[in-house]
Design an enzyme around this catalytic site. Structure first.
Site, PDB file in Angstrom:
ATOM      1  N   HIS A   1       0.814  -1.217   0.000  1.00  0.00           N
ATOM      2  CA  HIS A   1       0.000   0.000   0.000  1.00  0.00           C
ATOM      3  C   HIS A   1       0.857   1.282   0.000  1.00  0.00           C
ATOM      4  CE1 HIS A   1      -3.414  -2.630   0.715  1.00  0.00           C
ATOM      5  NE2 HIS A   1      -2.875  -3.075   1.837  1.00  0.00           N
TER       6      HIS A   1
HETATM    7  O1  RIB Z   1      -4.865   0.428   4.531  1.00  0.00           O
HETATM    8  C1  RIB Z   1      -3.475   0.422   4.379  1.00  0.00           C
HETATM    9  C2  RIB Z   1      -2.849   1.457   5.259  1.00  0.00           C
HETATM   10  O2  RIB Z   1      -3.107   1.145   6.613  1.00  0.00           O
HETATM   11  C3  RIB Z   1      -1.316   1.479   5.141  1.00  0.00           C
HETATM   12  O3  RIB Z   1      -0.855   2.794   5.379  1.00  0.00           O
HETATM   13  C4  RIB Z   1      -0.856   0.576   6.255  1.00  0.00           C
HETATM   14  O4  RIB Z   1       0.429   0.951   6.765  1.00  0.00           O
HETATM   15  C5  RIB Z   1      -1.902   0.841   7.297  1.00  0.00           C
HETATM   16  O5  RIB Z   1      -1.488   1.974   8.024  1.00  0.00           O
END
Ligand code: RIB
Ligand code: CA
Length: 299
Positions: A236
């Site tokens: 992500h």
């Molecule tokens: O949904 C993904 C996000 O949530 C990313 O930033 C991961 O590190 C969590 O913080």
């Protein structure tokens, strides 16, 4: 000339991979890491930010930010990121002590650079950016752009059927940021779930020439252990850095959105609303992963 960038983060396995990528990116100059409670508590995200810099041998400041959301109880994601926030991967101790006052440090940094020079990458809940908008709006207006990982548009959420973690962790902050009219590009799960690492990628990283590559391989392998099923894992937060480095790999649209700030099960969910936002809705996932691998390997 590399773009000066502030990274706001809740490390966090994928935050760490994103930060290693940003530190290796020739188009970026990381000015500092501001930390926020999110995946795990503030003291741990702050210590982890220092560990990441220590492993990379980079001397930039770590500045503590918000210990919790603007207006509701926070929740962590230790089930995904582990009780240490880094999946149990051994990392060196921070070299320098963190500072306090992320919002004022952001504002002072923006004020000491030319207007429109500094980017902000947000990898966690938007509490610190909301604080900057509230307390130092004149400084926030000096940002060149904000690239934020958060939300889910057509994709299912990862906290509830429609809510994504960073927005669900602080819905009021997310709504405040979307309403501010900043030069914001949002990278939702719709895109980040299409940039995926496989065991062959982590094996290549763990055999890599740099400690950042080896650590990133171990971190993503830890991610495999803490989450269920499937032969790959979404990356992500690294998508924020990849969009900055290679925007041609992403397809962005303009959407009219707002954030659910109810106390209901979809708190933090994106929905149709009045705020015009640039949203990345497509990506060449293979090319994005290839760029990430090359950056982590020092190429
Ligand atoms: O949904 C993904 C996000 O949530 C990313 O930033 C991961 O590190 C969590 O913080
Ligand atoms: Ca994060």
């Amino acid at each position: 000339m590399p773009t000066p960038v502030i990274i706001d983060t809740d490390p966090g396995i994928d935050d760490a991979v994103a930060i290693f990528c940003a530190l290796a990116a020739p188009s970026l100059r990381v000015l500092g890491l501001t930390t926020v409670a999110g995946n795990i508590g503030l003291e741990t995200t702050t210590a982890n930010a220092g560990r990441i810099l220590s492993l990379a041998g980079v001397d930039v400041p770590v500045i503590r930010g918000a210990a919790g959301p603007l207006a509701r109880a926070g929740f962590a994601a230790t089930d995904v990121h582990g009780n240490d926030g880094l999946g149990g991967v051994a990392m060196p101790d921070p070299v320098a002590a963190p500072r306090d006052g992320a919002v004022d440090w952001m504002a002072d940094t923006l004020t000491s650079h030319p207007e429109g020079a500094v980017d902000l990458f947000t990898l966690g809940p938007l509490t610190n950016l909301a604080g900057l908008l509230e307390r130092r709006p004149e400084a926030a207006r000096r940002l060149r752009r904000v690239i934020a990982m958060g939300g889910a548009v057509d994709e299912r959420g990862n906290v509830s059927p429609r809510a994504e973690f960073n927005f669900a962790a602080d819905p009021e902050a997310a709504e405040r940021v979307l309403a501010a009219g900043l030069p914001l590009t949002l990278i939702p799960l719709d895109v980040t779930r299409r940039v995926r690492a496989r065991p062959a990628d982590t094996a290549a990283l763990r055999a890599g020439p740099r400690p950042e590559a080896r650590a990133a391989g171990a971190l993503i392998d830890a991610y495999f252990l803490t989450t269920r099923g499937g032969d790959s894992r979404p990356l992500h937060d690294p998508c924020v850095v990849l969009l900055a480095e290679a925007p041609q790999l992403f397809r962005c649209e303009t959407r009219l959105l707002d954030v659910d700030t109810s106390d209901g099960p979809d708190a933090g969910a994106l929905g149709p609303g009045p705020h015009q936002v640039t949203v990345a809705m497509g990506v060449d996932g293979a090319a994005a992963l290839d760029l990430l691998m090359r950056r982590l390997m020092g190429q």
